[in-house]
Design an enzyme around this catalytic site. Structure first.
Site, PDB file in Angstrom:
ATOM      1  N   ARG A  58      -7.028  29.524  24.661  1.00  0.00           N
ATOM      2  CA  ARG A  58      -6.634  29.069  26.302  1.00  0.00           C
ATOM      3  C   ARG A  58      -7.991  29.346  26.821  1.00  0.00           C
ATOM      4  O   ARG A  58      -7.933  28.471  27.899  1.00  0.00           O
ATOM      5  CB  ARG A  58      -5.642  30.060  26.680  1.00  0.00           C
ATOM      6  N   TYR A 111       2.508   9.713  43.437  1.00  0.00           N
ATOM      7  CA  TYR A 111       3.181   9.856  42.284  1.00  0.00           C
ATOM      8  C   TYR A 111       4.343  11.120  42.692  1.00  0.00           C
ATOM      9  O   TYR A 111       4.097  12.013  42.954  1.00  0.00           O
ATOM     10  CB  TYR A 111       2.296  10.469  41.013  1.00  0.00           C
ATOM     11  N   ASP A 183      -6.411  11.147  42.446  1.00  0.00           N
ATOM     12  CA  ASP A 183      -5.807  10.841  41.258  1.00  0.00           C
ATOM     13  C   ASP A 183      -6.118   9.550  40.625  1.00  0.00           C
ATOM     14  O   ASP A 183      -5.815   8.553  41.308  1.00  0.00           O
ATOM     15  CB  ASP A 183      -4.155  11.071  41.350  1.00  0.00           C
ATOM     16  N   LYS A 208      -1.872   8.297  30.095  1.00  0.00           N
ATOM     17  CA  LYS A 208      -1.671   6.924  30.605  1.00  0.00           C
ATOM     18  C   LYS A 208      -3.073   6.131  29.749  1.00  0.00           C
ATOM     19  O   LYS A 208      -3.281   6.410  28.596  1.00  0.00           O
ATOM     20  CB  LYS A 208      -1.827   6.753  31.621  1.00  0.00           C
TER      21      LYS A 208
END
Ligand SMILES: *Cc1c(COP(=O)(O)O)cnc(C)c1O
Length: 399
Positions: A58, A111, A183, A208
């Site tokens: 992590r 979004y 973004d 994407k």
């Protein structure tokens, strides 16, 4: 190899590669949760930050860091952070830069979930937000309050294909002490580099274009400044939105062809946009590469190409949209975008069917709007597919 002074295509292939002792040609998958220390001194050194090495996945992992370093190079940023999803990137940015009493300005066509999580979870923490038409700088300015801390932009927006002048908005925001987040999912760094235009942080749904093969979900952040990169990395590690090593390996594999995929899909998209614009069943086409595109000067100014995303309106309205969806055979009826396969979506009958017409109109979604994410198939096959489905749309008028 240090690729920092190399060209974009070279960075795509070799940027950030983790070189192991065996000479692996690609960065191996370090599918491990934890790393053992040689002795207590070694462990103490790593925890104090003095030593170089890995502690726990992590907090850092060679496979993940290789991807992070590549993405930072592609966006011309200082540091990259890979996350479990695009939404993990969104919530990490909000958590890092906003505190109780702060205000965020964003786009009315942002979004959906990026707005949803702000207006539910973050609103519960005492953070307020305004959603305006960010294609108009005056509207952004009008939304400013003394406690405005973050300007959160998306350009082009989805599915309305509206652009924000990133340079002008960033200049204004910095004068007002705000942090600018962009973004960049729709463009990828092939077509637009927000940090070069003045933004502080770039965000991606790696799901994407960056991964491009519709086989993983992932997110990324790249900061221009070292202090922002450190804060974001620390926030990600505390919130636990890290990417998994196998996921990072998949993205490393996918991203290598980013440029050739985007350029090929863009070539297909330009031909399809022209075909649609001349079709009698089509009312309008929004595609940044068309002469009819309202913000084409801004496309020239901040994007190196018009991309592979478009929306278009059918003359027949809602029924026409449904008919088109039910008759395309090659294009997949699916949400998401930016993959090698062509995806088609009719928001009014699919993703936004649960909203009232009023709420849809406010988000710029008319009943006849179709969103098209163009892939890299043979363009003539994609056009043939649209042609036969549009014939069915035309036949609606006969009955
Ligand atoms: C898909 C998407 C996101 C969210 O990313 P996930 O990977 O689905 O969590 C954020 N922004 C934009 C523009 C997107 O298209």
């Amino acid at each position: 190899m240090d690729t920092s002074d190399k060209g974009f295509s070279t960075k795509l292939i070799h940027g950030g590669d983790f070189q192991d002792e065996l000479g692996s040609a690609v960065t191996p998958i370090y599918q491990t949760s934890t790393f053992s220390f040689k002795n207590v001194e070694h462990g103490a050194n790593l925890f104090s930050g003095e030593g170089q090495g890995y502690i726990y996945t992590r907090l850092g992992n060679p496979t993940i860091e290789a991807l992070e370093s590549k993405l930072a190079q592609l966006e011309n940023g200082f540091g990259g952070i890979a996350l479990s999803s695009g939404m993990a990137a969104v919530t990490t940015v909000y958590s890092a830069f906003l505190r109780q009493g702060d205000h965020m300005i964003s786009s009315r066509s942002v979004y959906g979930p990026s707005r949803g999580v702000m207006e539910t979870i973050f609103a519960g923490f005492g953070i307020t937000s305004s959603y305006v038409d960010t294609s108009d700088l005056e509207e952004i300015k009008a939304a400013h309050r003394p406690n405005s801390k973050v300007l959160y932009l998306e350009s082009p927006s989805n599915p309305t294909i509206e652009l924000v002048d990133i340079r002008a908005a960033s200049e204004w925001a910095h004068k007002n002490g705000m942090i600018v987040v962009v973004d960049n999912t729709f463009c990828s760094p092939v077509l637009q580099k927000p940090l070069d235009l003045g933004a502080d942080v770039v965000l991606h749904s790696v799901t994407k274009f960056i991964n491009g093969h519709a086989d993983i979900v992932g997110g990324a952040l790249v900061a221009k400044r070292e202090d922002h990169a450190k804060l974001l990395k620390k926030t990600m590690a505390m919130m636990g939105g890290n990417m998994d090593p196998h996921q990072a390996y998949m993205v490393q594999r996918g991203v290598k062809t980013l440029e050739i995929r985007v350029l090929r899909a863009q070539k297909n998209a330009a031909l399809i946009a022209e075909y649609l614009e001349n079709h009698e069943e089509v009312d309008w086409v929004m595609y940044p590469g068309l002469a009819s595109f309202p913000q084409k000067e801004l496309v020239q100014k901040q994007m190196s190409g018009p991309g592979a995303m478009m929306s278009f309106g059918l003359k027949g309205g809602f029924e026409a949209g449904v008919t088109l969806m039910n008759h395309v055979k090659l294009a997949l009826l699916a949400v998401s975008l930016g993959g090698v396969e062509t995806l088609i979506q009719h928001p009014a009958s699919m993703t936004h069917a649960g909203l009232s017409r009023e709420a849809r109109t406010e988000a710029g979604i008319t009943d006849n709007l179709v969103r098209f994410s163009v892939g890299i198939e043979n363009v003539e096959d994609l056009i043939d597919d649209l042609e036969q489905a549009l014939e069915k749309v035309g036949a609606l008028k006969a009955v």
